[in-house]
Design a protein around this motif. Structure first.
Motif, PDB file in Angstrom:
ATOM      1  N   GLN A  46       0.817  -1.221   0.000  1.00 17.72           N
ATOM      2  CA  GLN A  46       0.000   0.000   0.000  1.00 17.72           C
ATOM      3  C   GLN A  46       0.850   1.271   0.000  1.00 17.72           C
ATOM      4  O   GLN A  46       0.402   2.324  -0.431  1.00 17.72           O
ATOM      5  CB  GLN A  46      -0.914   0.006   1.224  1.00 17.72           C
ATOM      6  N   ALA A  47       2.103   1.151   0.464  1.00 19.39           N
ATOM      7  CA  ALA A  47       2.929   2.361   0.594  1.00 19.39           C
ATOM      8  C   ALA A  47       3.763   2.661  -0.650  1.00 19.39           C
ATOM      9  O   ALA A  47       4.401   3.702  -0.725  1.00 19.39           O
ATOM     10  CB  ALA A  47       3.857   2.202   1.796  1.00 19.39           C
ATOM     11  N   VAL A  98      11.830   5.797   0.017  1.00 25.71           N
ATOM     12  CA  VAL A  98      11.186   5.748   1.338  1.00 25.71           C
ATOM     13  C   VAL A  98      10.825   7.169   1.798  1.00 25.71           C
ATOM     14  O   VAL A  98       9.699   7.443   2.206  1.00 25.71           O
ATOM     15  CB  VAL A  98      12.109   5.055   2.374  1.00 25.71           C
ATOM     16  N   LYS A  99      11.817   8.089   1.665  1.00 24.89           N
ATOM     17  CA  LYS A  99      11.592   9.460   2.155  1.00 24.89           C
ATOM     18  C   LYS A  99      10.452  10.151   1.420  1.00 24.89           C
ATOM     19  O   LYS A  99       9.716  10.925   1.997  1.00 24.89           O
ATOM     20  CB  LYS A  99      12.878  10.284   1.957  1.00 24.89           C
ATOM     21  N   HIS A 100      10.352   9.908   0.104  1.00 19.06           N
ATOM     22  CA  HIS A 100       9.400  10.680  -0.703  1.00 19.06           C
ATOM     23  C   HIS A 100       8.180   9.865  -1.115  1.00 19.06           C
ATOM     24  O   HIS A 100       7.551  10.161  -2.124  1.00 19.06           O
ATOM     25  CB  HIS A 100      10.127  11.228  -1.944  1.00 19.06           C
ATOM     26  N   SER A 101       7.862   8.864  -0.325  1.00 18.59           N
ATOM     27  CA  SER A 101       6.739   8.006  -0.723  1.00 18.59           C
ATOM     28  C   SER A 101       5.384   8.633  -0.406  1.00 18.59           C
ATOM     29  O   SER A 101       4.349   8.120  -0.801  1.00 18.59           O
ATOM     30  CB  SER A 101       6.843   6.655  -0.009  1.00 18.59           C
ATOM     31  N   GLY A 102       5.400   9.722   0.342  1.00 14.92           N
ATOM     32  CA  GLY A 102       4.127  10.364   0.690  1.00 14.92           C
ATOM     33  C   GLY A 102       3.511   9.764   1.950  1.00 14.92           C
ATOM     34  O   GLY A 102       2.460  10.206   2.393  1.00 14.92           O
ATOM     35  N   ASN A 103       4.169   8.764   2.531  1.00 14.22           N
ATOM     36  CA  ASN A 103       3.684   8.171   3.783  1.00 14.22           C
ATOM     37  C   ASN A 103       4.454   8.794   4.950  1.00 14.22           C
ATOM     38  O   ASN A 103       5.535   9.353   4.766  1.00 14.22           O
ATOM     39  CB  ASN A 103       3.934   6.660   3.792  1.00 14.22           C
ATOM     40  N   LYS A 104       3.891   8.630   6.131  1.00 12.35           N
ATOM     41  CA  LYS A 104       4.621   9.130   7.310  1.00 12.35           C
ATOM     42  C   LYS A 104       5.746   8.134   7.592  1.00 12.35           C
ATOM     43  O   LYS A 104       5.488   7.003   7.993  1.00 12.35           O
ATOM     44  CB  LYS A 104       3.658   9.220   8.496  1.00 12.35           C
TER      45      LYS A 104
END
Ligand code: SF4
Length: 337
Positions: A46-47, A98-104
């Motif tokens: 999902q991420a 990981v940093k820019h995936s839009g997830n926290k």
């Protein structure tokens, strides 16, 4: 004490002993994510964007699993770990994904390692790590120096037929004595040893009375034998090892009874080496099976194929050497024809 999470994914299966020693010697507490399970796979799926391969999705799931439990998650940017060879671009870009995936996402500890730029890249990576963790130069150098020997310590255990998980954590699989079939299971380590991505292939084979050997269980000189004679040197570190191991087994057919290659759907590198291995296996009439998986793969389908493969290899060795390992009957002349 600073707590560092290590995702049980991707290059964990190669470098964990070294990473663990380095971080604990620096006074950090290392927290390892649990073995991959459906929840972690779903978190990762999902991420991420659909296009990335299943091992990267799984890695995202592990990072998210650790997010609330640690101060930093360790996601190094490994570009090159040996001269003139590289790690897959998706792993090079993993910290950015990981940093820019839009997830926290949690804070990352992401030193860059790029030996294609020379050994100074190690000094830069150490400096980056020590600044993030607030450590001084000498303890960092000492921790790095001591960590270098850690992977050698588990090498003997890997060579004795243990998987990285068994070798790293001191759990041992007990082989039942007697003559058994032996099958090589080859692929990138994060596919071969991940319980979900591999659909527990190694355990399934062992339960069926088959010994398993993988590229990590082979000494480097045997892998070099496999790679000898290639018209062009492969410049992908992980794929080179898989190809070398596979070609070694094809060249020395008495070592194993068959080869199973496990790869990820959508992986260019794995499709290339699987094809090269299949062509070589066909030429030598060597039992070969290629399993391609993704996050939707079901264990039942793999069980059926593995059982059929084992039956075929057994039948071939016990009764009929003219049964092809590739589905076509080979009509060889016999004494009565
Ligand atoms: S080599 Fe293939 S499976 Fe591995 S990270 Fe790259 S694309 Fe994914």
């Amino acid at each position: 004490m600073v707590t560092i999470g290590v995702p049980r994914a991707l290059l964990y299966y190669i470098y964990f002993p070294m990473w663990q020693r380095f971080l604990t010697d620096l006074g950090c507490k290392v927290v390892l994510s649990p073995p991959t399970n459906e929840r972690i796979l779903n978190l990762g799926t999902q991420a991420t964007v659909d296009e990335v391969c299943a091992p990267v999705k799984v890695a995202f799931g592990h990072v998210l699993d650790l997010a609330d439990k640690v101060d930093y998650v360790f996601v190094p940017r490994l570009v090159s770990v040996e001269p003139r060879a590289y790690i897959c671009p998706k792993l090079m870009g993993l910290p950015d994904m990981v940093k820019h995936s839009g997830n926290k996402m949690p804070e990352l500890l992401s030193p860059d390692v790029d030996l294609s730029r020379g050994k100074m890249s190690i000094a830069r990576a150490l400096s980056e790590a020590r600044h993030t963790l607030g450590k001084s130069v000498w303890p960092t150098l000492r921790a790095f120096y001591l960590s270098l020997g850690e992977n050698h310590k588990v090498e003997q255990r890997l060579m004795s037929g243990l998987t990285p998980e068994e070798a790293f954590h001191g759990t041992a699989w007990r082989r039942t004595p007697g003559v058994r079939m032996k099958v090589a299971v080859l692929g990138h380590p994060y596919n071969v040893y991940d319980p979900v991505l591999s659909m527990s292939l190694i355990e399934q084979l062992r339960r069926s009375g088959v010994d398993v050997v993988t590229a990590e269980m082979l000494p480097q000189h045997k892998i070099d034998v496999g790679l000898q004679g290639l018209s062009k040197e492969l410049f992908w570190t992980l794929s080179k090892k898989v190809l070398g191991a596979g070609l070694y087994f094809v060249k020395t057919p008495r070592e194993v009874d068959g080869i199973i290659v496990l790869s990820s759907f959508g992986c260019g590198l794995e499709s290339l080496i699987a094809d090269l291995l299949e062509r070589n296996a066909r030429r030598s009439e060597f039992p070969f099976m290629h399993l391609i998986g993704d996050e939707h793969s079901g264990e039942a389908g793999v069980v059926t194929r593995v059982e059929a493969f084992i039956d075929m290899v057994k039948g071939r060795s016990e009764h009929a050497s003219n049964i092809s390992s590739h589905g076509n009957l080979q009509h060889r002349p016999t004494s009565t024809t």
